[in-house]
Design a protein around this motif. Structure first.
Motif, PDB file in Angstrom:
ATOM      1  N   HIS A  30       0.833  -1.222   0.000  1.00 20.98           N
ATOM      2  CA  HIS A  30       0.000   0.000   0.000  1.00 20.98           C
ATOM      3  C   HIS A  30       0.858   1.260   0.000  1.00 20.98           C
ATOM      4  O   HIS A  30       0.582   2.227   0.713  1.00 20.98           O
ATOM      5  N   LEU A  31       1.922   1.229  -0.798  1.00 15.95           N
ATOM      6  CA  LEU A  31       2.841   2.360  -0.850  1.00 15.95           C
ATOM      7  C   LEU A  31       2.147   3.618  -1.360  1.00 15.95           C
ATOM      8  O   LEU A  31       1.447   3.570  -2.362  1.00 15.95           O
ATOM      9  N   GLY A  32       2.326   4.711  -0.672  1.00 14.74           N
ATOM     10  CA  GLY A  32       1.760   5.980  -1.122  1.00 14.74           C
ATOM     11  C   GLY A  32       0.262   6.091  -0.861  1.00 14.74           C
ATOM     12  O   GLY A  32      -0.341   7.097  -1.174  1.00 14.74           O
ATOM     13  N   GLU A  33      -0.342   5.055  -0.244  1.00 14.36           N
ATOM     14  CA  GLU A  33      -1.779   5.107   0.012  1.00 14.36           C
ATOM     15  C   GLU A  33      -2.044   5.958   1.261  1.00 14.36           C
ATOM     16  O   GLU A  33      -1.270   5.918   2.206  1.00 14.36           O
ATOM     17  N   THR A  34      -3.135   6.736   1.228  1.00 10.42           N
ATOM     18  CA  THR A  34      -3.473   7.546   2.406  1.00 10.42           C
ATOM     19  C   THR A  34      -4.659   6.915   3.115  1.00 10.42           C
ATOM     20  O   THR A  34      -5.738   6.810   2.543  1.00 10.42           O
ATOM     21  N   ARG A  35      -4.468   6.477   4.324  1.00 11.82           N
ATOM     22  CA  ARG A  35      -5.530   5.835   5.107  1.00 11.82           C
ATOM     23  C   ARG A  35      -5.483   6.333   6.527  1.00 11.82           C
ATOM     24  O   ARG A  35      -4.425   6.726   7.018  1.00 11.82           O
ATOM     25  N   PHE A  36      -6.629   6.304   7.213  1.00  6.83           N
ATOM     26  CA  PHE A  36      -6.658   6.616   8.641  1.00  6.83           C
ATOM     27  C   PHE A  36      -6.216   5.378   9.425  1.00  6.83           C
ATOM     28  O   PHE A  36      -6.760   4.296   9.222  1.00  6.83           O
ATOM     29  N   ASN A  37      -5.215   5.530  10.287  1.00  9.91           N
ATOM     30  CA  ASN A  37      -4.789   4.435  11.173  1.00  9.91           C
ATOM     31  C   ASN A  37      -4.870   4.937  12.602  1.00  9.91           C
ATOM     32  O   ASN A  37      -4.160   5.896  12.943  1.00  9.91           O
ATOM     33  N   PRO A  38      -5.697   4.320  13.450  1.00 13.20           N
ATOM     34  CA  PRO A  38      -5.804   4.837  14.820  1.00 13.20           C
ATOM     35  C   PRO A  38      -4.506   4.638  15.591  1.00 13.20           C
ATOM     36  O   PRO A  38      -3.789   3.666  15.354  1.00 13.20           O
ATOM     37  N   LEU A  39      -4.210   5.566  16.478  1.00 19.30           N
ATOM     38  CA  LEU A  39      -3.061   5.404  17.390  1.00 19.30           C
ATOM     39  C   LEU A  39      -3.587   4.637  18.608  1.00 19.30           C
ATOM     40  O   LEU A  39      -4.648   4.974  19.140  1.00 19.30           O
ATOM     41  N   THR A  40      -2.851   3.609  19.046  1.00 13.16           N
ATOM     42  CA  THR A  40      -3.380   2.783  20.136  1.00 13.16           C
ATOM     43  C   THR A  40      -2.541   2.836  21.411  1.00 13.16           C
ATOM     44  O   THR A  40      -2.962   2.345  22.450  1.00 13.16           O
ATOM     45  N   SER A  41      -1.317   3.399  21.326  1.00 17.48           N
ATOM     46  CA  SER A  41      -0.509   3.475  22.557  1.00 17.48           C
ATOM     47  C   SER A  41       0.503   4.601  22.428  1.00 17.48           C
ATOM     48  O   SER A  41       0.761   5.091  21.326  1.00 17.48           O
ATOM     49  N   LEU A  42       1.031   4.981  23.571  1.00 20.20           N
ATOM     50  CA  LEU A  42       2.032   6.049  23.613  1.00 20.20           C
ATOM     51  C   LEU A  42       3.282   5.478  24.279  1.00 20.20           C
ATOM     52  O   LEU A  42       3.251   5.150  25.460  1.00 20.20           O
ATOM     53  N   ALA A  43       4.354   5.330  23.501  1.00 21.55           N
ATOM     54  CA  ALA A  43       5.584   4.743  24.063  1.00 21.55           C
ATOM     55  C   ALA A  43       6.764   5.650  23.738  1.00 21.55           C
ATOM     56  O   ALA A  43       6.658   6.566  22.911  1.00 21.55           O
ATOM     57  N   GLY A  44       7.892   5.368  24.366  1.00 22.45           N
ATOM     58  CA  GLY A  44       9.105   6.144  24.094  1.00 22.45           C
ATOM     59  C   GLY A  44       9.793   5.637  22.834  1.00 22.45           C
ATOM     60  O   GLY A  44       9.501   4.551  22.339  1.00 22.45           O
ATOM     61  N   MET A  45      10.714   6.446  22.316  1.00 21.62           N
ATOM     62  CA  MET A  45      11.494   6.018  21.150  1.00 21.62           C
ATOM     63  C   MET A  45      12.482   4.938  21.617  1.00 21.62           C
ATOM     64  O   MET A  45      12.899   4.941  22.769  1.00 21.62           O
ATOM     65  N   ASP A  46      12.861   4.033  20.713  1.00 22.98           N
ATOM     66  CA  ASP A  46      13.788   2.993  21.156  1.00 22.98           C
ATOM     67  C   ASP A  46      15.229   3.502  21.174  1.00 22.98           C
ATOM     68  O   ASP A  46      15.586   4.463  20.487  1.00 22.98           O
ATOM     69  N   ALA A  47      16.043   2.825  21.991  1.00 23.77           N
ATOM     70  CA  ALA A  47      17.408   3.285  22.258  1.00 23.77           C
ATOM     71  C   ALA A  47      18.273   3.300  20.998  1.00 23.77           C
ATOM     72  O   ALA A  47      19.165   4.135  20.858  1.00 23.77           O
ATOM     73  N   MET A  48      17.993   2.393  20.047  1.00 23.39           N
ATOM     74  CA  MET A  48      18.826   2.345  18.842  1.00 23.39           C
ATOM     75  C   MET A  48      18.585   3.587  17.987  1.00 23.39           C
ATOM     76  O   MET A  48      19.529   4.262  17.554  1.00 23.39           O
ATOM     77  N   ARG A  49      17.319   3.897  17.758  1.00 24.32           N
ATOM     78  CA  ARG A  49      17.009   5.089  16.946  1.00 24.32           C
ATOM     79  C   ARG A  49      17.490   6.362  17.657  1.00 24.32           C
ATOM     80  O   ARG A  49      17.995   7.279  17.031  1.00 24.32           O
ATOM     81  N   HIS A  50      17.319   6.392  18.976  1.00 23.17           N
ATOM     82  CA  HIS A  50      17.760   7.545  19.763  1.00 23.17           C
ATOM     83  C   HIS A  50      19.262   7.769  19.563  1.00 23.17           C
ATOM     84  O   HIS A  50      19.726   8.896  19.355  1.00 23.17           O
ATOM     85  N   ALA A  51      20.041   6.666  19.550  1.00 20.83           N
ATOM     86  CA  ALA A  51      21.497   6.786  19.383  1.00 20.83           C
ATOM     87  C   ALA A  51      21.872   7.179  17.956  1.00 20.83           C
ATOM     88  O   ALA A  51      22.884   7.850  17.733  1.00 20.83           O
ATOM     89  N   LEU A  52      21.059   6.750  16.976  1.00 19.49           N
ATOM     90  CA  LEU A  52      21.394   7.038  15.564  1.00 19.49           C
ATOM     91  C   LEU A  52      20.961   8.441  15.125  1.00 19.49           C
ATOM     92  O   LEU A  52      21.359   8.910  14.055  1.00 19.49           O
ATOM     93  N   LEU A  53      20.126   9.083  15.938  1.00 20.55           N
ATOM     94  CA  LEU A  53      19.537  10.361  15.501  1.00 20.55           C
ATOM     95  C   LEU A  53      20.575  11.444  15.146  1.00 20.55           C
ATOM     96  O   LEU A  53      20.488  12.034  14.066  1.00 20.55           O
ATOM     97  N   PRO A  54      21.588  11.714  16.000  1.00 19.77           N
ATOM     98  CA  PRO A  54      22.533  12.794  15.647  1.00 19.77           C
ATOM     99  C   PRO A  54      23.219  12.573  14.298  1.00 19.77           C
ATOM    100  O   PRO A  54      23.340  13.506  13.501  1.00 19.77           O
ATOM    101  N   ASP A  55      23.633  11.340  14.007  1.00 22.44           N
ATOM    102  CA  ASP A  55      24.287  11.078  12.710  1.00 22.44           C
ATOM    103  C   ASP A  55      23.332  11.303  11.555  1.00 22.44           C
ATOM    104  O   ASP A  55      23.715  11.804  10.493  1.00 22.44           O
ATOM    105  N   ASN A  56      22.071  10.920  11.741  1.00 20.05           N
ATOM    106  CA  ASN A  56      21.100  11.098  10.652  1.00 20.05           C
ATOM    107  C   ASN A  56      20.741  12.568  10.450  1.00 20.05           C
ATOM    108  O   ASN A  56      20.515  13.003   9.329  1.00 20.05           O
ATOM    109  N   ILE A  57      20.727  13.323  11.541  1.00 15.55           N
ATOM    110  CA  ILE A  57      20.483  14.764  11.405  1.00 15.55           C
ATOM    111  C   ILE A  57      21.652  15.401  10.643  1.00 15.55           C
ATOM    112  O   ILE A  57      21.468  16.157   9.694  1.00 15.55           O
TER     113      ILE A  57
END
Ligand SMILES: Cc1ncc(COP(=O)(O)O)c(C=O)c1O
Length: 385
Positions: free
Chosen positions: A228-255
């Protein structure tokens, strides 16, 4: 067929070399803001709405947002327990109508979501002036816009939301953040630990993604309709969690990686497109030529838009209409918000500028894989269609 530019797609860096933490990196870009990290941009937006509700308690909280927008805005507002209220756009602009905004602001308004669509800056100061007069918070949704190196005044609202999802300026294939000057009432979530298995899986997915967004391989993704690439659909949000440690560590390099590239491709598109009757939205909104956009947007008359789109897509040039319609017409919305049978024209008539915008928008790719010869070809097709 075997050469297809993706409409968006900056690669993900999967190794971390930066000595800076994600917090320090964001604070060096946006002084005065405190960052808080979540599992997605939608979750970050929901957290920001919850904070706005805490700052202005009322019985039936409402959140104002543009009628032409990503349906994730609705998911975030509903998760927070507020009611979304749609606002028309300005004529021929990706901006909310200030007149309709003023009319819809009221005692129950806790927040206004102002979107930097494609990375084009909303008029935050004017929106804040109106919103603050009723005590509402402005949430600057910058999922599609991230500042260039040295651009320290890009974000202006007291609360800013960014996404690190697929196809975003700084992409980690997931994650989001709230940048806040007044974090009272913000639900906080700890960075979540990752197992070695999860780490390997994220690295594998990011590696695959980096390969498949290559123009010589992207057609394979397009050939898999179940994605469903490029498709626009409503997806409900079901929970609120923190970002994971791997992405958190990779963020400065990606910025850093995102900020290293310039906006030359956009400037070349700007010069290559010369056709009458094609409105280039970035210059029309006084966007500095050096500001990097997620997509390069145009408005073209319906009919002609479809002709141009078909020709650009046949040549594999990554054009897209973004969201196909105004929010009440998007698939999968809860019954209370979806357009009821027979009410179509009555609802569309409340948002005439957003309806016109949805029917005329055409976006061109502005990412690092677009070559000068692609741009010349895009210009040729648009100028002769
Ligand atoms: C304007 C806008 N806001 C919020 C979001 C949600 O971000 P995420 O995909 O990280 O949940 C998106 C995603 O496309 C978006 O375009």
């Amino acid at each position: 067929m075997f050469y297809q530019l993706p409409p968006v797609g900056n690669p993900v860096k999967t190794t971390s070399h930066s000595e800076q933490s994600a917090e320090a990196c964001l604070q060096s870009i946006a002084a005065g803001y405190q960052p808080f990290f979540y599992q997605s941009g939608t979750a970050a937006l929901a957290a920001a709405v919850i904070a706005a509700m805490a700052q202005r308690p009322c019985e039936q909280p409402e959140v104002l947002l543009p009628a032409y927008a990503c349906p994730d805005l609705i998911s975030a507002v509903l998760y927070a327990g507020a009611t979304p209220v749609l606002v028309d756009l300005e004529a021929e602009r990706p901006w909310m109508s200030l007149t309709q905004l003023q009319r819809k602001l009221g005692e129950q308004t806790v927040a206004v979501i102002a979107v930097n669509l494609f990375g084009i800056a909303e008029r935050i100061e004017a929106i804040q002036q109106l919103a603050h007069s009723v005590g509402a918070t402005v949430l600057e949704d910058s999922a599609q816009g991230f500042p260039q190196a040295g651009e320290h005044d890009y974000w202006r609202a007291d609360t800013v939301v960014v996404s690190f999802g697929r196809g975003k300026p700084v992409s980690l294939l997931g994650g989001g953040a709230v940048l806040s000057r007044q974090p009272d009432g913000l639900p906080r979530r700890a960075i979540t630990p990752v197992t070695a298995m999860q780490r390997a899986s994220t690295r594998f997915k990011a590696g695959l993604y980096n390969h498949l967004i290559h123009p010589r391989l992207y057609w394979m993704l397009l050939a898999m309709p179940f994605l469903h690439l490029g498709e626009t659909r409503f997806n409900p949000l079901t929970s609120l969690a923190g970002m994971d440690a791997m992405r958190h560590a990779l963020l400065p390099d990606n910025i850093e990686n995102y900020q290293r590239a310039g906006a030359e491709g956009q400037q070349q598109l700007d010069e290559a497109i010369k056709a009458d009757g094609v409105l280039k939205l970035a210059p029309a909104c006084n966007t500095p030529a050096t500001r990097r956009l997620l997509r390069y947007p145009l408005l073209v008359e319906p009919g002609r838009r479809e002709r141009i789109l078909a020709r650009l897509n046949a040549a594999g040039l990554g054009a897209s209409v973004l969201y196909p319609a105004i929010l009440p017409e998007i698939d999968g919305l809860p019954d209370s918000l979806a357009m009821r049978q027979g009410a179509r024209e009555a609802i569309r008539s409340q948002y005439p500028n957003a309806v016109d915008f949805a029917g005329r928008l055409l976006t061109l790719p502005a990412h690092s894989r677009v070559r000068p010869r692609d741009i010349a070809h895009i210009g040729q097709i648009i100028n002769h269609s």
